[in-house]
Motif scaffolding. Structure first.
Motif, mmCIF file in Angstrom:
data_model
loop_
_atom_site.group_PDB
_atom_site.id
_atom_site.type_symbol
_atom_site.label_atom_id
_atom_site.label_comp_id
_atom_site.label_asym_id
_atom_site.label_seq_id
_atom_site.Cartn_x
_atom_site.Cartn_y
_atom_site.Cartn_z
ATOM 1 N N GLY A 49 0.772 -1.238 0.000
ATOM 2 C CA GLY A 49 0.000 0.000 0.000
ATOM 3 C C GLY A 49 0.800 1.284 0.000
ATOM 4 O O GLY A 49 0.219 2.372 -0.031
ATOM 5 N N ARG A 50 2.111 1.201 0.024
ATOM 6 C CA ARG A 50 2.905 2.429 0.007
ATOM 7 C C ARG A 50 3.034 2.967 -1.413
ATOM 8 O O ARG A 50 3.080 2.214 -2.386
ATOM 9 C CB ARG A 50 4.299 2.172 0.593
ATOM 10 N N ARG A 51 3.066 4.294 -1.514
ATOM 11 C CA ARG A 51 3.312 4.977 -2.791
ATOM 12 C C ARG A 51 4.585 5.789 -2.594
ATOM 13 O O ARG A 51 4.607 6.761 -1.852
ATOM 14 C CB ARG A 51 2.126 5.862 -3.178
ATOM 15 N N LEU A 52 5.650 5.368 -3.265
ATOM 16 C CA LEU A 52 6.979 5.897 -3.007
ATOM 17 C C LEU A 52 7.504 6.698 -4.184
ATOM 18 O O LEU A 52 7.121 6.468 -5.332
ATOM 19 C CB LEU A 52 7.955 4.755 -2.710
ATOM 20 N N GLY A 100 23.822 8.473 -3.156
ATOM 21 C CA GLY A 100 22.994 9.416 -3.909
ATOM 22 C C GLY A 100 21.584 8.903 -4.078
ATOM 23 O O GLY A 100 21.032 8.896 -5.191
ATOM 24 N N LEU A 101 20.952 8.486 -2.957
ATOM 25 C CA LEU A 101 19.642 7.839 -3.025
ATOM 26 C C LEU A 101 18.721 8.373 -1.933
ATOM 27 O O LEU A 101 19.120 8.497 -0.774
ATOM 28 C CB LEU A 101 19.802 6.319 -2.857
ATOM 29 N N MET A 102 17.490 8.690 -2.322
ATOM 30 C CA MET A 102 16.438 9.041 -1.371
ATOM 31 C C MET A 102 15.168 8.284 -1.739
ATOM 32 O O MET A 102 14.836 8.145 -2.918
ATOM 33 C CB MET A 102 16.136 10.544 -1.395
ATOM 34 N N ILE A 103 14.465 7.812 -0.703
ATOM 35 C CA ILE A 103 13.174 7.153 -0.900
ATOM 36 C C ILE A 103 12.191 7.833 0.045
ATOM 37 O O ILE A 103 12.423 7.900 1.253
ATOM 38 C CB ILE A 103 13.246 5.646 -0.599
ATOM 39 N N MET A 104 11.099 8.349 -0.508
ATOM 40 C CA MET A 104 10.141 9.102 0.300
ATOM 41 C C MET A 104 8.723 8.793 -0.153
ATOM 42 O O MET A 104 8.503 8.135 -1.171
ATOM 43 C CB MET A 104 10.417 10.601 0.163
ATOM 44 N N ASP A 105 7.764 9.263 0.627
ATOM 45 C CA ASP A 105 6.360 9.096 0.245
ATOM 46 C C ASP A 105 6.035 9.925 -0.989
ATOM 47 O O ASP A 105 6.539 11.046 -1.163
ATOM 48 C CB ASP A 105 5.436 9.534 1.385
ATOM 49 N N ARG A 106 5.147 9.391 -1.828
ATOM 50 C CA ARG A 106 4.614 10.169 -2.938
ATOM 51 C C ARG A 106 3.445 11.014 -2.423
ATOM 52 O O ARG A 106 2.590 10.521 -1.672
ATOM 53 C CB ARG A 106 4.137 9.256 -4.061
ATOM 54 N N LEU A 107 3.416 12.262 -2.781
ATOM 55 C CA LEU A 107 2.366 13.159 -2.304
ATOM 56 C C LEU A 107 1.064 12.901 -3.052
ATOM 57 O O LEU A 107 1.056 12.419 -4.189
ATOM 58 C CB LEU A 107 2.808 14.608 -2.476
#
Length: 325
Positions: A49-52, A100-107
């Motif tokens: 269920g995550r949107r990354l 050089g990596l970032m993983i975050m929630d999609r708005l």
């Protein structure tokens, strides 16, 4: 727009990076964003269920602007410290400056850039005031020094004037290394000397505050809830540095003239002083130099490079006139 430094990765490679960082994950959807000018950005939906959103920095061996070295580290710091200070930003699941990596929630919302033409004057003014107030929270974050966060420490300094002089020297050198600038209103050496002559004014700033420095409408996400628009979050903190909090207004004041007052009111709660207006002009000059410096490293199409150059020449002419240079 195709940009030479932006990494090109296929879906399998992006999914592998996420699994390396977060462990076993199953993916149900993928989308690549192609409107950025620097990092690669991909969206992934997961079975849980995550949107990354996954951001990947350019290869370190590429020629970049001097301030662009290790930008991912600056952005991770901006996210972590900004969120802690109450700035609305996407949840950060993983940040690795070395890779050089970032993983975050999609708005969930959309950029202000994409909807602003359909908003009423009152809606825009309300959003501008809110953007000003929320971005002001960055200034509550204090750095250990002025300048950019770089392992080399080249722009780090104990005073704002010294840090800004180093930042300006790098920007001027990047422009000099790039294509010819026949429309530049003043020679580069004169520009650097004029900016360095503002030491006393700059040293009115005695605390290094976190500055996002890229809050244009494409980096502001908004959502409509219960019949009104509100700010959802800010993104893209790679240009962040520690310096004069007023520098935040350089980007915020790119909005149309009738929207400036609510932005400044939200940010400061009062009008700008003459000294603050002058400092902002200095920071606009600096930003124009950064954009002109991009022309030597981004690989823009000739027509795009010409558009950016002409726009920044006009901006510099306006600011030099305001500064009396």
């Amino acid at each position: 727009m195709e940009v030479a430094v932006r990494p090109r990765l296929d879906r399998a490679r992006v999914e592998g990076l996420v699994r390396d960082a977060l462990g076993p994950v199953e993916f149900t959807a993928h989308e690549e964003f192609t409107d950025g000018y620097f990092n690669a950005a991909h969206a992934l939906d997961t079975a849980d269920g995550r949107r990354l959103v996954v951001k990947i920095a350019p290869d370190k061996d590429l020629r970049l602007q001097r301030y662009e070295v290790d930008l991912m580290g600056a952005e991770i710091d901006c996210f972590e410290r900004g969120i802690a200070a109450g700035v609305p930003m996407p949840r950060l699941w993983h940040g690795d400056a070395d890779r050089g990596l970032m993983i975050m929630d999609r708005l969930e919302g959309t950029t202000l850039l994409s909807v602003r033409d359909g908003l009423t004057r009152d809606e825009l003014h309300g959003l501008r005031r809110e953007i000003g107030a929320l971005s002001a929270r960055f200034r509550d974050v204090t750095g250990e020094h002025f300048g950019y966060l770089r392992p080399s420490g080249r722009t780090a300094a104990g005073t704002w004037s010294a840090a800004f002089a180093a930042m300006t020297a790098d920007a001027v050198a990047d422009v000099a290394d790039g294509p010819e600038t026949p429309g530049l209103p003043l020679p580069l050496g004169v520009i650097a000397a004029k900016l360095n002559g503002e030491k006393e004014l700059l040293d009115e700033v005695d605390r290094p505050s976190l500055v996002h420095f890229d809050l244009w409408d494409g980096n502001v996400f908004v959502v409509r809830e219960d019949g009104r628009w509100r700010v959802e979050a800010f993104i893209d903190g790679e240009r962040a540095f520690y310096g004069d909090p007023l520098a935040e207004l350089v980007i915020l004041k790119f909005s149309p003239d009738d929207e400036l007052a609510p932005t400044v009111d939200g940010f400061l709660g009062r009008p700008l002083t003459a000294g603050e207006e002058r400092r902002l002009s200095l920071y606009r000059v600096y930003l124009s130099l950064l954009i002109l410096g991009e022309l030597g490293v981004r690989g823009y199409r000739p027509e795009d490079a010409a558009f950016f150059a002409e726009r920044e020449y006009r901006c510099l002419e306006r600011e030099f006139a305001a500064l009396g240079f």
